[in-house]
Design a protein around this motif. Structure first.
Motif: not given
Ligand SMILES: [Zn+2]
Length: 145
Positions: A6, A8-9, A50, A96
């Motif tokens: 991911c 975003f993570c 997440h 996400h």
């Molecule tokens: Zn994520």
């Protein structure tokens, strides 16, 4: 089907090739798209862990995220005075939880339709001078204040 890690993570930047951070809210981060074909196009990304969809959230996470979404919608409407605003939560490319907040204008390229009706490579791209992009971020921050 497997998905890549991911994005975003994996990192916590204030800017990417495609997005500029507006601010952190209670349960999310609000980003302004660097493609400004739809003036004020933002994305609200769930912050904290997440999750893929709204139904993954507990009650308090859901409440904070939806309040953030409402604040984002109000800020976009205040800053850019669109004719309409779309909220799109698709998650087809990045799994996400995030919501696109897309101001719509009667003279935009796809008025009356969703903005993603073709392959993403066929989307019209509108790049602004840096100062103009940052001015839009400032408008959103002022509207959120
Ligand atoms: Zn994520």
């Amino acid at each position: 089907m497997t998905h890549p890690p991911c994005p975003f993570c994996a990192a916590d930047p204030d800017e990417t090739d495609e997005w500029l951070l507006v601010t952190r809210l209670a349960q999310s981060k609000l980003w302004l798209s660097k493609n400004q074909t739809y003036r004020g196009h933002c994305s609200l990304v769930f912050l904290g862990r997440h999750v893929e969809r709204l139904d993954d959230l507990d009650g308090s996470e859901f409440q904070r995220f939806v309040v953030d979404l409402r604040s984002s919608l109000q800020a976009v409407r205040h800053a850019f005075a669109p004719d309409h605003v779309n909220v799109e939560m698709l998650g087809n490319v990045v799994r996400h939880l995030h919501a696109h907040v897309i101001p719509r204008y009667q003279d935009d390229p796809r008025w009356g339709q969703a903005i993603w009706m073709t392959d993403a490579s066929q989307m019209p791209v509108t790049k602004l001078p840096r100062a103009e992009l940052e001015a839009r971020v400032a408008q959103l921050r002022a509207a959120l204040a």
